[in-house]
Write an enzyme that holds these catalytic residues in place. Structure first.
Site, PDB file in Angstrom:
ATOM      1  CB  SER A  86      -0.375  -3.020  -0.261  1.00 16.40           C
ATOM      2  OG  SER A  86       0.550  -2.732   0.601  1.00 16.40           O
TER       3      SER A  86
ATOM      4  NE  ARG B  72      -5.583  -2.752   5.135  1.00 15.27           N
ATOM      5  CZ  ARG B  72      -5.746  -2.327   6.459  1.00 15.27           C
ATOM      6  NH1 ARG B  72      -7.007  -2.227   7.117  1.00 15.27           N
ATOM      7  NH2 ARG B  72      -4.576  -2.420   7.277  1.00 15.27           N
TER       8      ARG B  72
ATOM      9  CD  GLU C  57      -4.404  -3.888   0.479  1.00 13.50           C
ATOM     10  OE1 GLU C  57      -4.248  -2.595   0.209  1.00 13.50           O
ATOM     11  OE2 GLU C  57      -3.968  -4.285   1.401  1.00 13.50           O
TER      12      GLU C  57
END
Length: 257
Positions: free
Chosen positions: A183, A141, A253
């Site tokens: 998320s 990520r 995130e």
């Protein structure tokens, strides 16, 4: 050229006011402090954000030539999925389940179930030209790219797996509904952010018009005209409680502007 964007309507979490955004028609280097917003699917925009920029429709394209697939950074994930399915290209079965544009997916190295957008990527178009993947520090990520992304090229692998794509869609269909980022936090190594948030008593917890979903605690939902302060208060509370209980620093995130 600039464009007026109402982030309460444009962003996926439906939080933010109206702001002038610079529209980019050519690859260029941005003034220091200016932030790209892409599809605003993981952005939380304050009342006083930094200068922002967005790509024009010139960067919304998909070109297939020989064994190279080139995609403009403004191209939406759904269009990429449909193109890959139509042309029997594997490796993109998961992108339909990740809302946003290619630029945002490359920037955060988006993925699902152990797959990442960087897996088949060969080059990224930055203001200085095409940069090979070997010069970019992709990880979970994370891309390490700190400048605008204008496009990307991918190595072609044939054999779109429709069964796998349907399995991914079925799993994502069970996710919470409502305005959210998807998320909120990245999963820590060997654990799950949702489990940790639930363990510290914040599943379903409400601050103003925002809450952590009763269905999945790692989803921050704007259920009743939540404000920027509502969302940031919840995020900070989760980070504080999880660190106090488990010694784990939850990393968002979500990008806060």
């Amino acid at each position: 050229m600039t464009q007026l964007i109402n982030f309460a309507k444009y962003s996926s979490v439906r939080i933010g006011g109206e702001h002038e955004v610079l529209v980019l028609n050519e690859p260029c280097k941005l003034e220091q402090g200016t932030r790209m917003i892409g599809g605003a699917n993981n952005l939380l925009v304050s009342a006083t954000p930094p200068k922002m920029a967005i790509l024009s429709e010139k960067f919304n394209y998909i070109n297939l030539q020989d064994n190279c697939l080139e995609i403009g950074a403004a191209t939406k994930s759904g269009a990429i999925y449909n193109f890959a399915k139509k042309h029997d290209i594997s490796g993109f079965e998961f992108v339909k389940s990740i809302p946003g544009t290619l630029g945002g997916m490359v920037f955060m190295n988006a993925g699902l179930l152990g797959l990442s957008i960087s897996d088949l990527l060969t080059d990224v178009l930055l203001y200085r030209g095409w940069v090979p993947k070997s010069e970019i520090n992709f990880s979970y990520r994370h891309s390490g790219i700190c400048e605008p992304i204008f496009g990307a090229r991918f190595e072609i692998a044939r054999g779109f797996d429709i069964k796998f794509a349907d399995e991914i869609s079925a799993k994502r269909a069970n996710q919470p509904r409502g305005a959210s980022f998807g998320s909120c936090f990245a999963n820590p190594a060997g654990d799950f952010a949702g489990r940790l948030i639930e363990a510290v008593g914040l599943k379903g917890y409400i601050v103003g018009g925002a809450k952590f979903s009763e269905q999945h605690a790692n989803f921050l939902i704007n259920f009743n005209n939540a404000t920027f302060d509502d969302a940031t208060t919840l995020i900070a509370l989760a980070q504080k409680r999880v660190f106090e209980s488990f010694g784990i620093e939850l990393k968002t995130e979500v990008i806060v502007l």
